[in-house]
Design an enzyme around this catalytic site. Structure first.
Site, mmCIF file in Angstrom:
data_model
loop_
_atom_site.group_PDB
_atom_site.id
_atom_site.type_symbol
_atom_site.label_atom_id
_atom_site.label_comp_id
_atom_site.label_asym_id
_atom_site.label_seq_id
_atom_site.Cartn_x
_atom_site.Cartn_y
_atom_site.Cartn_z
ATOM 1 N N CYS A 298 0.761 -1.720 0.051
ATOM 2 C CA CYS A 298 -0.012 0.150 -0.118
ATOM 3 C C CYS A 298 1.059 1.180 0.094
ATOM 4 O O CYS A 298 0.489 2.093 -0.965
ATOM 5 C CB CYS A 298 -1.298 0.331 1.375
ATOM 6 S SG CYS A 298 -1.766 1.536 1.576
ATOM 7 N N CYS B 249 -1.501 1.502 -3.106
ATOM 8 C CA CYS B 249 -2.307 2.949 -2.442
ATOM 9 C C CYS B 249 -2.277 4.757 -2.516
ATOM 10 O O CYS B 249 -2.615 5.395 -3.454
ATOM 11 C CB CYS B 249 -2.535 2.810 -1.349
ATOM 12 S SG CYS B 249 -3.575 1.689 -0.704
ATOM 13 N N LYS C 46 -0.278 5.209 -5.862
ATOM 14 C CA LYS C 46 -1.219 5.570 -7.184
ATOM 15 C C LYS C 46 -1.915 6.642 -6.277
ATOM 16 O O LYS C 46 -1.767 7.306 -7.625
ATOM 17 C CB LYS C 46 -2.105 3.984 -6.257
ATOM 18 C CG LYS C 46 -3.334 4.273 -7.439
ATOM 19 C CD LYS C 46 -4.679 4.761 -7.363
ATOM 20 C CE LYS C 46 -4.819 4.455 -5.772
ATOM 21 N NZ LYS C 46 -5.853 3.318 -5.975
ATOM 22 N N TYR D 263 -10.241 -2.691 -10.426
ATOM 23 C CA TYR D 263 -9.609 -1.573 -9.724
ATOM 24 C C TYR D 263 -8.832 -1.024 -10.313
ATOM 25 O O TYR D 263 -8.359 0.019 -10.153
ATOM 26 C CB TYR D 263 -9.485 -1.866 -8.189
ATOM 27 C CG TYR D 263 -10.314 -2.387 -6.659
ATOM 28 C CD1 TYR D 263 -10.489 -0.861 -5.934
ATOM 29 C CD2 TYR D 263 -11.053 -2.962 -6.911
ATOM 30 C CE1 TYR D 263 -11.971 -0.949 -5.392
ATOM 31 C CE2 TYR D 263 -12.163 -2.744 -6.098
ATOM 32 C CZ TYR D 263 -12.618 -1.881 -5.071
ATOM 33 O OH TYR D 263 -13.067 -2.366 -4.079
ATOM 34 N N GLU E 119 -8.236 2.833 -12.563
ATOM 35 C CA GLU E 119 -7.387 4.044 -12.257
ATOM 36 C C GLU E 119 -6.427 4.031 -12.538
ATOM 37 O O GLU E 119 -5.588 5.645 -12.734
ATOM 38 C CB GLU E 119 -6.543 3.564 -10.059
ATOM 39 C CG GLU E 119 -7.832 2.973 -9.191
ATOM 40 C CD GLU E 119 -7.886 2.772 -8.001
ATOM 41 O OE1 GLU E 119 -8.776 2.795 -7.416
ATOM 42 O OE2 GLU E 119 -6.321 2.290 -7.717
ATOM 43 N N HIS F 216 -25.084 23.506 2.708
ATOM 44 C CA HIS F 216 -25.355 23.787 1.249
ATOM 45 C C HIS F 216 -24.148 24.937 0.311
ATOM 46 O O HIS F 216 -24.337 25.962 1.210
ATOM 47 C CB HIS F 216 -26.830 24.647 1.073
ATOM 48 C CG HIS F 216 -27.713 24.740 -0.106
ATOM 49 N ND1 HIS F 216 -27.887 24.264 -0.848
ATOM 50 C CD2 HIS F 216 -27.133 26.022 -0.352
ATOM 51 C CE1 HIS F 216 -28.041 24.373 -1.900
ATOM 52 N NE2 HIS F 216 -28.273 26.033 -2.130
ATOM 53 N N GLU G 283 -25.161 17.013 -0.102
ATOM 54 C CA GLU G 283 -26.287 17.193 0.775
ATOM 55 C C GLU G 283 -27.285 16.356 0.017
ATOM 56 O O GLU G 283 -28.188 15.976 0.608
ATOM 57 C CB GLU G 283 -26.599 18.736 0.220
ATOM 58 C CG GLU G 283 -26.553 18.666 -0.874
ATOM 59 C CD GLU G 283 -26.638 20.204 -0.911
ATOM 60 O OE1 GLU G 283 -27.913 20.861 0.022
ATOM 61 O OE2 GLU G 283 -26.467 21.008 -1.897
HETATM 62 P P1 NDP Z 1 -9.637 -7.151 -9.634
HETATM 63 O O1 NDP Z 1 -9.520 -8.072 -9.140
HETATM 64 O O2 NDP Z 1 -9.792 -5.840 -8.881
HETATM 65 O O3 NDP Z 1 -10.038 -7.287 -11.008
HETATM 66 C C1 NDP Z 1 -9.354 -8.106 -11.834
HETATM 67 C C2 NDP Z 1 -9.502 -8.296 -13.254
HETATM 68 O O4 NDP Z 1 -9.058 -8.815 -14.024
HETATM 69 C C3 NDP Z 1 -10.999 -8.186 -13.542
HETATM 70 O O5 NDP Z 1 -11.286 -6.770 -14.688
HETATM 71 C C4 NDP Z 1 -10.806 -9.184 -14.337
HETATM 72 O O6 NDP Z 1 -11.795 -9.410 -15.154
HETATM 73 C C5 NDP Z 1 -9.443 -9.475 -15.022
HETATM 74 N N1 NDP Z 1 -9.393 -10.575 -15.027
HETATM 75 C C6 NDP Z 1 -9.112 -12.044 -14.061
HETATM 76 N N2 NDP Z 1 -8.447 -13.054 -15.185
HETATM 77 C C7 NDP Z 1 -9.158 -12.354 -15.856
HETATM 78 C C8 NDP Z 1 -8.396 -13.196 -17.158
HETATM 79 N N3 NDP Z 1 -8.181 -14.742 -16.792
HETATM 80 N N4 NDP Z 1 -7.928 -13.022 -18.430
HETATM 81 C C9 NDP Z 1 -8.760 -11.883 -18.434
HETATM 82 N N5 NDP Z 1 -9.560 -10.795 -17.842
HETATM 83 C C10 NDP Z 1 -9.235 -11.571 -16.260
HETATM 84 O O7 NDP Z 1 -8.208 -7.227 -9.208
HETATM 85 P P2 NDP Z 1 -7.064 -5.636 -9.607
HETATM 86 O O8 NDP Z 1 -5.344 -6.425 -10.021
HETATM 87 O O9 NDP Z 1 -7.629 -4.553 -9.957
HETATM 88 O O10 NDP Z 1 -6.946 -5.963 -7.663
HETATM 89 C C11 NDP Z 1 -6.377 -6.404 -6.907
HETATM 90 C C12 NDP Z 1 -7.159 -5.867 -5.561
HETATM 91 O O11 NDP Z 1 -6.125 -4.846 -4.878
HETATM 92 C C13 NDP Z 1 -8.402 -5.278 -5.897
HETATM 93 O O12 NDP Z 1 -9.537 -6.191 -5.855
HETATM 94 C C14 NDP Z 1 -8.595 -4.772 -4.557
HETATM 95 O O13 NDP Z 1 -9.473 -5.318 -3.436
HETATM 96 C C15 NDP Z 1 -7.569 -3.921 -4.278
HETATM 97 N N6 NDP Z 1 -7.106 -2.890 -4.591
HETATM 98 C C16 NDP Z 1 -7.941 -1.956 -3.940
HETATM 99 C C17 NDP Z 1 -8.010 -0.885 -4.208
HETATM 100 C C18 NDP Z 1 -9.056 0.353 -3.873
HETATM 101 O O14 NDP Z 1 -9.139 0.155 -2.446
HETATM 102 N N7 NDP Z 1 -9.119 1.727 -4.298
HETATM 103 C C19 NDP Z 1 -6.684 0.113 -5.877
HETATM 104 C C20 NDP Z 1 -6.378 -0.997 -6.524
HETATM 105 C C21 NDP Z 1 -5.874 -2.196 -5.537
HETATM 106 P P3 NDP Z 1 -13.347 -9.790 -14.820
HETATM 107 O O15 NDP Z 1 -14.091 -8.054 -13.724
HETATM 108 O O16 NDP Z 1 -14.580 -10.470 -16.094
HETATM 109 O O17 NDP Z 1 -13.476 -10.844 -13.351
#
Ligand code: NDP
Length: 452
Positions: free
Chosen positions: A43, A48, A51, A182, A186, A440, A445
């Site tokens: 993080c 976090c 980023k 996510y 981002e 306001h 609000e």
């Molecule tokens: P996510 O789980 O959020 O997203 C993964 C993405 O990859 C989805 O779009 C998924 O598609 C796609 N995907 C997974 N497997 C495949 C595949 N085999 N082929 C093609 N596409 C695939 O993971 P992230 O890597 O974005 O983030 C990991 C975690 O980190 C998050 O879940 C979150 O908990 C944490 N995080 C939190 C943040 C915050 O709080 N602001 C910021 C960044 C990370 P589909 O939707 O179709 O399954």
């Protein structure tokens, strides 16, 4: 005299591990922290914090155009990515030092090296100079986090992960980002804000699976309006390096030639080199360390918190789990964290923040739910000419009249939803929201003026 060197070894000095160690030590536990990289963890050093700094930096291009809408004459402006990355890294160095001091000043020992299990109470540590030592402990906490995971296809090695994307020496002219979770949305906002020709390639029909459907569509509209090209219901079949560029073959037959390809297709627990299976720690199908409600594995002396357990992969959850563990084990307070109504934010542009259930989730859970919503153009955007719109929703349980979900896409959503999360956690009724006087003029609000 204890037969162990330590009461507690924490493997991993990220946010969760550091909190576990500090609080445990404050109760008198003799504690060692082992960290293979730099104290601070994902993080603070690779997630976090950097980023969000880059999100801020990338938003200035839009703010310049907003300023022009407010009749400022902006002559010349350009960003300097290389300098920005240096400044960002200087800030991360500062935070890293703070983490080292937090650990040491709380009375913990800190060893830099790779920790690996030898037995339930013994680990080896391969130090940075390759010296290997063995250290024993009554309890051992695994807090090593996760790492990026890519699907397998030809040329997937050409994709960079978010760690590398945060540290690019030069800004690419064009980028393909694979995924729509996510991290993908981002980083798409970051690169697009810096003027990079940004392509988001994802297999679903909408970004951000699991979020409110209308909010997902809103984000897609906004991303497209800001200049991001969305390639939905598409996968990457091959990436080839062609001279200095990459040729990205898509499943719909298209071919994109770009400077950089980033994979953001999920993260998996970082357990592969810990030696857990050798000593019989139960691991789940995604590689996650399986724990009970005490964060304890099937081996009594070994515990795990945070992303490595793949429960709720958010920093504040790991911190809360580690703190509660320390309170229970050394502070004699039988305290457990609640996993209900955990708020979260996606720092896309515009940002999204949510707490509680979506309407669809409520209905699927058998709740007789009612959705209230407010959709508007923020006051600032009327004069600036920015076309971005805000959408807010409250989900109410019709029987109890409790607010069970709040969802927002729009500027400052994280700042607004954090307060709403307290109300929802406290069991506020829709009538409590209605009887609260709004501030306001503000976007916030709208949460207290929604009527059916
Ligand atoms: P996510 O789980 O959020 O997203 C993964 C993405 O990859 C989805 O779009 C998924 O598609 C796609 N995907 C997974 N497997 C495949 C595949 N085999 N082929 C093609 N596409 C695939 O993971 P992230 O890597 O974005 O983030 C990991 C975690 O980190 C998050 O879940 C979150 O908990 C944490 N995080 C939190 C943040 C915050 O709080 N602001 C910021 C960044 C990370 P589909 O939707 O179709 O399954």
């Amino acid at each position: 005299m204890s037969k162990f060197d330590y009461d507690l070894i924490v493997i991993g000095a990220g946010s969760g591990g550091t909190r576990t160690a500090r609080i445990s030590a404050s109760y008198g536990a003799k504690t060692l922290v082992v960290e293979a990289d730099r104290a601070g963890g994902t993080c603070v050093l690779r997630g976090c914090v950097p980023k969000k700094l880059l999100v801020y930096a990338s938003q200035f291009s839009e703010q310049v155009s907003d300023a022009e809408g407010f009749c400022w004459q902006v002559k010349d402006y350009e960003s300097n990515w290389g300098e920005l990355i240096k400044k960002k890294n200087k800030e991360l160095d500062r935070l890293h030092e703070i983490y080292v001091n937090l650990i040491k000043n709380s009375g913990c020992d800190l060893i830099s090296g790779w920790g690996k299990f030898i037995s339930p109470n013994l680990i080896s540590i391969t130090k940075d100079n390759n010296e290997v030592i063995q250290v024993s402990s009554r309890k051992i906490m695994i807090a090593v986090g996760g790492e990026a995971s890519f699907p397998s296809f030809s040329g997937n090695k050409h994709m960079i992960d978010s760690d590398k994307a945060l540290d690019l020496k030069e800004l690419p002219n064009s980028i393909v980002i694979y995924g729509s979770g996510y991290i993908a949305v981002e980083f798409a906002g970051i690169f697009n804000g810096f003027g990079v020709d940004t392509h988001l390639v994802f297999r679903a029909d909408k970004v951000l699976r699991g979020f409110d459907n209308e909010i997902r569509e809103y984000l897609m509209t906004s991303m497209a309006q800001k200049g991001i090209t969305l390639h939905k219901e598409v996968t990457i079949s091959e990436i080839e390096k062609v001279n200095l560029n990459y040729s990205v073959k898509l499943s719909n037959g298209k071919n994109l030639i770009v400077d950089q390809v980033m994979g953001a297709t999920g993260r998996i627990p970082k357990v592969s080199k810990l030696g857990l299976s050798d000593i019989g720690v139960d691991i789940g199908s995604r590689g996650e360390v399986l724990v009970n409600k005490f964060n304890q594995t099937n081996i009594k002396s070994i515990y795990a918190i945070g992303d490595v357990t793949d429960k709720v992969t958010l920093t504040p959850v790991a911190i809360a789990e580690g703190h509660a563990f320390a309170d229970r084990e050394y502070g004699e307070s039988e305290r457990f964290i609640s996993y209900d109504n955990i708020p979260s934010a996606v720092f896309s542009q515009p940002s999204i923040s949510v707490v509680g259930l979506t309407f669809e989730q409520a209905i699927n859970n058998g709740v007789k739910a009612k959705e209230y919503k407010s959709e508007f153009r923020a006051l600032k955007n009327t004069v600036s000419g920015n076309v971005e719109r805000t959408l807010m929703k409250l989900i109410v349980d019709e029987r109890s009249q409790k607010v069970i979900g709040a969802h927002m896409i729009g500027p400052d959503s994280a700042e607004i939803i954090q307060g709403i999360a307290i109300a929802i956690k406290a069991g506020a009724l829709k009538s409590d929201f209605d009887s609260t006087i709004g501030i306001h003029p503000s976007a916030a609000e709208e949460f207290v003026t929604m009527r059916s």
